[in-house]
Design an enzyme around this catalytic site. Structure first.
Site, PDB file in Angstrom:
ATOM      1  CD  GLU A  67      -8.346   0.041   1.187  1.00  0.00           C
ATOM      2  OE1 GLU A  67      -8.104  -1.093   1.655  1.00  0.00           O
ATOM      3  OE2 GLU A  67      -7.635   1.041   1.395  1.00  0.00           O
ATOM      4  CG  HIS A 120     -12.835   9.556 -11.397  1.00  0.00           C
ATOM      5  ND1 HIS A 120     -13.933   9.824 -12.170  1.00  0.00           N
ATOM      6  CD2 HIS A 120     -12.748   8.223 -11.334  1.00  0.00           C
ATOM      7  CE1 HIS A 120     -14.487   8.681 -12.565  1.00  0.00           C
ATOM      8  NE2 HIS A 120     -13.775   7.693 -12.061  1.00  0.00           N
ATOM      9  CG  HIS A 180      -8.756   0.720  -3.138  1.00  0.00           C
ATOM     10  ND1 HIS A 180      -8.448  -0.618  -3.246  1.00  0.00           N
ATOM     11  CD2 HIS A 180      -7.748   1.282  -2.425  1.00  0.00           C
ATOM     12  CE1 HIS A 180      -7.311  -0.855  -2.601  1.00  0.00           C
ATOM     13  NE2 HIS A 180      -6.864   0.280  -2.092  1.00  0.00           N
ATOM     14  CB  CYS A 220      -0.933   0.019   1.208  1.00  0.00           C
ATOM     15  SG  CYS A 220      -2.112  -1.331   1.203  1.00  0.00           S
ATOM     16  CG  HIS A 266      -2.870   1.244  -4.516  1.00  0.00           C
ATOM     17  ND1 HIS A 266      -1.932   1.690  -3.606  1.00  0.00           N
ATOM     18  CD2 HIS A 266      -3.916   0.824  -3.785  1.00  0.00           C
ATOM     19  CE1 HIS A 266      -2.383   1.519  -2.384  1.00  0.00           C
ATOM     20  NE2 HIS A 266      -3.603   0.995  -2.446  1.00  0.00           N
TER      21      HIS A 266
END
Lengths: 138, 139
Positions: free
Chosen positions: A126, A80, A41, A33, A39
């Site tokens: 998540e 976003h 979700h 993470c 990254h």
């Protein structure tokens, strides 16, 4: 008194990185993470409200008001987006849920000026396997 | 201990209060004032302890039959406002549906070891209501 729950979705980027830790320290604490470029979700948010059923409408809350509140305070802020920039805290699911609760309560009276309905619960996934809940004492 | 049985029924409705004008209903409910339908999903949760003789809190076959007789049978593929009292007088919102389902089911779980703990009604995957407890659901 009934509980009404609505589910929402938003997609966002994050990287778990505590500013007081070194790269190695973050790596040790957060594992993958903490990967440097972040990254994302598909978060699933459940917002529960509680209240009496209004006699005329037969509802606890107008779902359009709740949708508007969540769209304005949560989806608009995080959809976003890079959560590290948007949040001001390490964007763990816990911290994100606390911030969502704070945002909802901060604008609650604008959407629901009466005594009821009240926010009862924020539940944030998540992934389908990681879920946190913040429950209000009503 | 809690046990839950799930059932589905598909029904038509209009969220429209007969005491209000068409314009007032449109303002209050938006598009939901139009006749439309949902695949409702019902979760009925009972609370109790397993019977030492059977290992069961309540016979799920019986629970299935009670739900079918009281709720799914009368409501499935019906237009609630026209065909299922009290929704000729009571607006069939998810909240009022959950309360009516509670009223229909609760008498079956008095003095039988298991008691009715919760009725959850999903109107869609993203919208549901819960009622817990006699006073909470009827008040």
């Amino acid at each position: 008194m009934l509980r009404l729950t609505r589910r929402y979705r938003f997609a966002a980027l994050h990287r778990l990185q505590a500013p007081h830790l070194s790269e190695a320290g973050n790596r040790a604490l957060y594992g993958k993470c903490a990967n440097p470029y972040g990254h994302g979700h598909d978060y699933v948010l459940e917002v529960s409200v509680r209240g009496p059923v209004e006699a005329i409408s037969g509802r606890v809350a107008d779902p359009r008001m709740l949708d508007g509140l969540v769209a304005g305070q949560v989806l608009g802020a995080f959809q976003h987006q890079d959560l590290n920039a948007a949040l001001g805290a390490v964007p763990t699911t816990e911290n994100l849920a606390v911030e969502i609760r704070r945002r909802l309560l901060g604008s609650w009276k604008g959407a629901f000026p009466g005594q009821w309905p009240r926010l009862e619960r924020v539940r944030l996934g998540e992934t389908p396997r990681n879920l946190v809940e913040v429950i209000e004492t009503l | 201990m809690l046990i839950t049985r799930r059932a589905e029924f598909s029904a038509g409705r209009a969220c429209s209060n007969p005491a209000l004008s068409a314009e007032e209903n449109r303002a209050l409910y938006g598009g939901a004032a139009n006749p439309h339908g949902h695949n409702f999903v019902l979760e009925v949760t009972l609370e109790g302890e397993p019977d030492p003789a059977t290992g069961m809190v309540f016979d799920l076959k019986q629970l299935k039959e009670i739900i079918e007789r009281e709720v799914a049978g009368p409501m499935d593929h019906r237009f609630l406002n026209r065909e299922v009292p009290p929704f000729d007088r009571v607006v069939p919102t998810a909240e009022n549906l959950a309360r009516e389902i509670w009223r229909r089911l609760a008498p079956h779980f008095r003095g039988v070891g298991a008691r009715l703990h919760a009725v959850r009604l999903y109107e869609t995957e993203d919208f549901w209501v819960d009622c817990f407890g006699e006073g909470e659901c009827s008040a």
